[in-house]
Design a protein around this motif. Structure first.
Motif, PDB file in Angstrom:
ATOM      1  N   PRO A  22       0.830  -1.214   0.000  1.00  0.00           N
ATOM      2  CA  PRO A  22       0.000   0.000   0.000  1.00  0.00           C
ATOM      3  C   PRO A  22       0.865   1.265   0.000  1.00  0.00           C
ATOM      4  N   LEU A  23       0.363   2.289  -0.631  1.00  0.00           N
ATOM      5  CA  LEU A  23       1.084   3.564  -0.715  1.00  0.00           C
ATOM      6  C   LEU A  23       1.363   4.139   0.674  1.00  0.00           C
ATOM      7  N   GLU A  24       0.453   3.951   1.613  1.00  0.00           N
ATOM      8  CA  GLU A  24       0.630   4.510   2.961  1.00  0.00           C
ATOM      9  C   GLU A  24       1.867   3.941   3.645  1.00  0.00           C
ATOM     10  N   GLY A  25       2.136   2.662   3.451  1.00  0.00           N
ATOM     11  CA  GLY A  25       3.315   2.042   4.058  1.00  0.00           C
ATOM     12  C   GLY A  25       4.602   2.627   3.503  1.00  0.00           C
ATOM     13  N   ARG A  26       4.644   2.795   2.193  1.00  0.00           N
ATOM     14  CA  ARG A  26       5.841   3.370   1.569  1.00  0.00           C
ATOM     15  C   ARG A  26       6.008   4.842   1.944  1.00  0.00           C
ATOM     16  N   GLN A  27       4.910   5.554   2.035  1.00  0.00           N
ATOM     17  CA  GLN A  27       4.973   6.974   2.413  1.00  0.00           C
ATOM     18  C   GLN A  27       5.483   7.135   3.847  1.00  0.00           C
ATOM     19  N   SER A  28       5.084   6.230   4.744  1.00  0.00           N
ATOM     20  CA  SER A  28       5.553   6.335   6.130  1.00  0.00           C
ATOM     21  C   SER A  28       7.066   6.150   6.199  1.00  0.00           C
ATOM     22  N   ILE A  29       7.604   5.264   5.368  1.00  0.00           N
ATOM     23  CA  ILE A  29       9.063   5.070   5.335  1.00  0.00           C
ATOM     24  C   ILE A  29       9.739   6.307   4.769  1.00  0.00           C
ATOM     25  N   LEU A  30       9.174   6.892   3.732  1.00  0.00           N
ATOM     26  CA  LEU A  30       9.743   8.105   3.141  1.00  0.00           C
ATOM     27  C   LEU A  30       9.799   9.220   4.183  1.00  0.00           C
ATOM     28  N   LEU A  31       8.738   9.390   4.940  1.00  0.00           N
ATOM     29  CA  LEU A  31       8.724  10.433   5.974  1.00  0.00           C
ATOM     30  C   LEU A  31       9.770  10.157   7.052  1.00  0.00           C
ATOM     31  N   ALA A  32       9.923   8.882   7.427  1.00  0.00           N
ATOM     32  CA  ALA A  32      10.917   8.528   8.450  1.00  0.00           C
ATOM     33  C   ALA A  32      12.332   8.812   7.951  1.00  0.00           C
ATOM     34  N   VAL A  33      12.609   8.489   6.695  1.00  0.00           N
ATOM     35  CA  VAL A  33      13.946   8.736   6.136  1.00  0.00           C
ATOM     36  C   VAL A  33      14.207  10.233   6.017  1.00  0.00           C
ATOM     37  N   GLN A  34      13.201  10.994   5.627  1.00  0.00           N
ATOM     38  CA  GLN A  34      13.359  12.447   5.551  1.00  0.00           C
ATOM     39  C   GLN A  34      13.622  13.039   6.934  1.00  0.00           C
ATOM     40  N   GLU A  35      12.943  12.529   7.947  1.00  0.00           N
ATOM     41  CA  GLU A  35      13.161  13.009   9.310  1.00  0.00           C
ATOM     42  C   GLU A  35      14.585  12.696   9.772  1.00  0.00           C
ATOM     43  N   LEU A  36      15.097  11.530   9.398  1.00  0.00           N
ATOM     44  CA  LEU A  36      16.482  11.197   9.746  1.00  0.00           C
ATOM     45  C   LEU A  36      17.452  12.160   9.079  1.00  0.00           C
ATOM     46  N   GLY A  37      17.154  12.565   7.865  1.00  0.00           N
ATOM     47  CA  GLY A  37      17.989  13.551   7.187  1.00  0.00           C
ATOM     48  C   GLY A  37      18.005  14.874   7.918  1.00  0.00           C
ATOM     49  N   ASN A  38      16.872  15.242   8.527  1.00  0.00           N
ATOM     50  CA  ASN A  38      16.811  16.481   9.309  1.00  0.00           C
ATOM     51  C   ASN A  38      17.569  16.352  10.624  1.00  0.00           C
ATOM     52  N   ARG A  39      17.472  15.191  11.258  1.00  0.00           N
ATOM     53  CA  ARG A  39      18.136  14.986  12.555  1.00  0.00           C
ATOM     54  C   ARG A  39      19.654  14.849  12.428  1.00  0.00           C
ATOM     55  N   PHE A  40      20.092  14.275  11.319  1.00  0.00           N
ATOM     56  CA  PHE A  40      21.517  14.029  11.106  1.00  0.00           C
ATOM     57  C   PHE A  40      21.952  14.687   9.798  1.00  0.00           C
ATOM     58  N   PRO A  41      22.073  16.009   9.770  1.00  0.00           N
ATOM     59  CA  PRO A  41      22.404  16.688   8.518  1.00  0.00           C
ATOM     60  C   PRO A  41      23.803  16.347   7.977  1.00  0.00           C
ATOM     61  N   GLU A  42      24.693  15.882   8.828  1.00  0.00           N
ATOM     62  CA  GLU A  42      26.048  15.536   8.385  1.00  0.00           C
ATOM     63  C   GLU A  42      26.183  14.061   8.036  1.00  0.00           C
ATOM     64  N   GLY A  43      25.089  13.328   8.025  1.00  0.00           N
ATOM     65  CA  GLY A  43      25.103  11.909   7.690  1.00  0.00           C
ATOM     66  C   GLY A  43      24.756  11.058   8.891  1.00  0.00           C
ATOM     67  N   LEU A  44      24.265   9.874   8.622  1.00  0.00           N
ATOM     68  CA  LEU A  44      23.860   8.960   9.685  1.00  0.00           C
ATOM     69  C   LEU A  44      25.080   8.411  10.414  1.00  0.00           C
ATOM     70  N   PRO A  45      24.976   8.194  11.728  1.00  0.00           N
ATOM     71  CA  PRO A  45      26.105   7.604  12.459  1.00  0.00           C
ATOM     72  C   PRO A  45      26.317   6.156  12.010  1.00  0.00           C
ATOM     73  N   LYS A  46      27.558   5.800  11.781  1.00  0.00           N
ATOM     74  CA  LYS A  46      27.906   4.462  11.304  1.00  0.00           C
ATOM     75  C   LYS A  46      27.881   3.450  12.448  1.00  0.00           C
ATOM     76  N   LEU A  47      27.526   2.236  12.113  1.00  0.00           N
ATOM     77  CA  LEU A  47      27.545   1.134  13.060  1.00  0.00           C
ATOM     78  C   LEU A  47      28.980   0.649  13.217  1.00  0.00           C
ATOM     79  N   ASN A  48      29.452   0.550  14.453  1.00  0.00           N
ATOM     80  CA  ASN A  48      30.780   0.019  14.733  1.00  0.00           C
ATOM     81  C   ASN A  48      30.596  -1.249  15.570  1.00  0.00           C
ATOM     82  N   PRO A  49      30.519  -2.417  14.909  1.00  0.00           N
ATOM     83  CA  PRO A  49      30.207  -3.645  15.642  1.00  0.00           C
ATOM     84  C   PRO A  49      31.323  -4.130  16.547  1.00  0.00           C
TER      85      PRO A  49
END
Length: 71
Positions: free
Chosen positions: A27-54
């Motif tokens: 459904p379009l709503e499911g994909r749109q919710s992911i798009l909004l979440a990814v856009q919000e992450l871009g706002n929270r981390f303007p210099e890039g997402l923190p990398k995983l260091n296992p």
């Protein structure tokens, strides 16, 4: 927004940030919710997402083979 398969060797880094994904992405709503979440992450981390260091920080893995692969 579309769901596109990606081969695992094409992934070059992982982030320790996670978002929840709906069980059904048809459904379009499911994909749109992911798009909004990814856009919000871009706002929270303007210099890039923190990398995983296992090895050192996030998972504290001590297996020498994995440490070598990560390095």
């Amino acid at each position: 927004m579309d769901v596109v398969p990606v081969q695992l060797p094409l992934i070059c880094a992982r982030s320790k940030v996670r978002i929840s994904i709906p069980a059904d992405l048809r459904p379009l709503e499911g994909r749109q919710s992911i798009l909004l979440a990814v856009q919000e992450l871009g706002n929270r981390f303007p210099e890039g997402l923190p990398k995983l260091n296992p090895v050192k920080v996030d998972m504290k893995i001590e297996d020498p083979e994995i440490v070598e692969v990560v390095n």
